[in-house]
Scaffold this active site. Structure first.
Site, PDB file in Angstrom:
ATOM      1  N   GLY A  78      11.134 -36.908  36.850  1.00  0.00           N
ATOM      2  CA  GLY A  78      12.231 -36.028  36.508  1.00  0.00           C
ATOM      3  C   GLY A  78      13.542 -36.367  37.197  1.00  0.00           C
ATOM      4  N   ILE A  79      14.262 -35.326  37.595  1.00  0.00           N
ATOM      5  CA  ILE A  79      15.566 -35.497  38.234  1.00  0.00           C
ATOM      6  C   ILE A  79      15.425 -36.284  39.526  1.00  0.00           C
ATOM      7  CG2 ILE A  79      17.482 -34.263  39.337  1.00  0.00           C
ATOM      8  CD1 ILE A  79      16.998 -31.987  37.319  1.00  0.00           C
ATOM      9  N   ASN A 121      14.448 -31.716  46.289  1.00  0.00           N
ATOM     10  CA  ASN A 121      14.366 -31.528  44.850  1.00  0.00           C
ATOM     11  C   ASN A 121      12.994 -31.037  44.380  1.00  0.00           C
ATOM     12  OD1 ASN A 121      15.332 -32.206  41.967  1.00  0.00           O
ATOM     13  ND2 ASN A 121      13.495 -33.476  42.186  1.00  0.00           N
ATOM     14  N   SER A 153      18.921 -23.531  40.640  1.00  0.00           N
ATOM     15  CA  SER A 153      18.704 -23.251  39.227  1.00  0.00           C
ATOM     16  C   SER A 153      19.656 -22.148  38.794  1.00  0.00           C
ATOM     17  CB  SER A 153      17.259 -22.798  38.981  1.00  0.00           C
ATOM     18  OG  SER A 153      17.093 -22.322  37.659  1.00  0.00           O
ATOM     19  N   TYR A 196       9.971 -17.403  40.634  1.00  0.00           N
ATOM     20  CA  TYR A 196      10.826 -18.581  40.503  1.00  0.00           C
ATOM     21  C   TYR A 196      12.286 -18.202  40.754  1.00  0.00           C
ATOM     22  CZ  TYR A 196      12.876 -22.835  38.573  1.00  0.00           C
ATOM     23  OH  TYR A 196      13.585 -23.997  38.409  1.00  0.00           O
ATOM     24  N   LYS A 245      14.761 -19.660  43.799  1.00  0.00           N
ATOM     25  CA  LYS A 245      15.999 -20.391  43.562  1.00  0.00           C
ATOM     26  C   LYS A 245      17.221 -19.612  44.037  1.00  0.00           C
ATOM     27  CE  LYS A 245      14.270 -24.159  41.850  1.00  0.00           C
ATOM     28  NZ  LYS A 245      14.419 -25.460  42.548  1.00  0.00           N
ATOM     29  N   VAL A 303      16.977 -29.391  31.295  1.00  0.00           N
ATOM     30  CA  VAL A 303      16.676 -30.807  31.475  1.00  0.00           C
ATOM     31  C   VAL A 303      15.224 -31.036  31.071  1.00  0.00           C
ATOM     32  CG1 VAL A 303      16.708 -32.768  33.062  1.00  0.00           C
ATOM     33  CG2 VAL A 303      18.266 -30.838  33.433  1.00  0.00           C
ATOM     34  N   THR A 347      12.059 -32.331  31.661  1.00  0.00           N
ATOM     35  CA  THR A 347      11.248 -32.856  32.750  1.00  0.00           C
ATOM     36  C   THR A 347       9.843 -32.280  32.649  1.00  0.00           C
ATOM     37  OG1 THR A 347      11.685 -31.048  34.323  1.00  0.00           O
ATOM     38  CG2 THR A 347      13.305 -32.850  34.237  1.00  0.00           C
TER      39      THR A 347
END
Length: 283
Positions: A22-23, A97, A149, A162, A166, A198, A200
């Site tokens: 991913g990123i 990350n 996020s 989540y 974040k 994105v 991912t």
């Protein structure tokens, strides 16, 4: 203004958690292409080995290190830091990350809550508190990039653990940058990466092909670098569906819940649907 040319250069070192896909992997490839030595930390031995091979093909085996690391465990982050310093001497870029996103509700299984908070929030805190002092002490320019996020800002219904993790990354990174800029002699700055949609492993679900609305990890990293060149702290990424003005209005509305004493998450409250729509369409 951050002089990234003094940071993203040959002989400097980047450490990326969640770097096997991913990123994180896209960022590692970018750092490798500009000549940096790259350390990726992740879980999953096969994925990590594959990512290491991709990076070695770019920059050579002597400039790549891959370490299986559970970022939720501080002792593993500390072991990673020791291994990096032993091999490369110092760190110039730390990109926290690593992240996970199992579904939660307020009363869902405790294990999912524990895992999300441990990886997404404590993993960032562990990374900064372990690598940060040495990065400040070596007196060379550097960056700490923490992946947040949009869900940590607008906190939509659906996965509260989540969102909380974040939101915590946002608050922690703001406090970190304040402390760094007030630390005499520190050449390190902090930045909050706020990805859009994105494609991912975290977001793709059962999809095999990238949706038209999503960015690739590479697009996200390119935008991140452009933002760092401008000296941005908040790296607010658009995607192919949502432009920045829409994100800005959604975030402004979220803060307006407090200022105007509306119900929490009023953007999703039936009594405020028309008001939010009108707010979003304002010129």
């Amino acid at each position: 203004m951050t002089n990234i040319q003094a940071i993203f250069k040959k002989s400097n070192v980047a450490v990326i958690t969640g770097g096997a896909s991913g990123i994180g992997l896209a960022a590692a490839k970018y750092f490798a292409k500009v000549g940096m030595s790259v350390v990726i930390a992740d879980l999953g031995g096969d994925r990590l080995a594959d990512a290491r091979a991709e990076l070695e093909a770019i920059t050579g085996q002597e400039h790549v290190m891959a370490v299986e690391t559970d970022v939720s465990q501080k002792e593993q982050i500390e072991a990673l830091e020791r291994a990096v310093i032993q091999r490369f001497g110092r760190v110039h870029v730390l990109m926290n990350n690593a992240g996970i996103g199992p579904e939660t509700s307020i009363f869902s299984a405790q294990s999912n809550w524990d895992n999300i908070l441990a990886v997404n929030l404590l993993g960032v805190i562990n990374g900064v508190r372990t690598f940060g002092p040495g990065m400040v002490a070596h007196n060379e320019p550097g960056l700490i990039i923490n992946t947040g996020s949009k869900q940590g800002i607008t906190t939509p219904p659906g996965n509260p653990a989540y969102n909380i993790s974040k939101a915590g990354v946002k608050v922690f990174t703001e406090a970190l940058e304040h402390e760094l800029r007030n630390t005499e002699g520190a050449g390190i700055s902090a930045h909050l990466l706020i990805p859009g949609f994105v494609f991912t492993g975290l977001t793709k679900g059962d999809r095999r092909e990238k949706p038209a609305g999503a960015w690739t990890p590479e697009q996200t990293v390119d935008f991140m670098v452009e933002s760092l060149e401008r000296g941005d702290f908040y790296i607010l990424c658009p995607d192919n569906d949502v432009a920045r003005p829409v994100d800005e209005r959604r975030m402004a509305w979220a803060m307006g819940d407090i200022i105007e004493n509306r119900p929490p998450l009023s953007r999703w409250h039936k009594d405020y649907a028309d008001k939010f729509k009108a707010f979003l369409e304002q010129k």
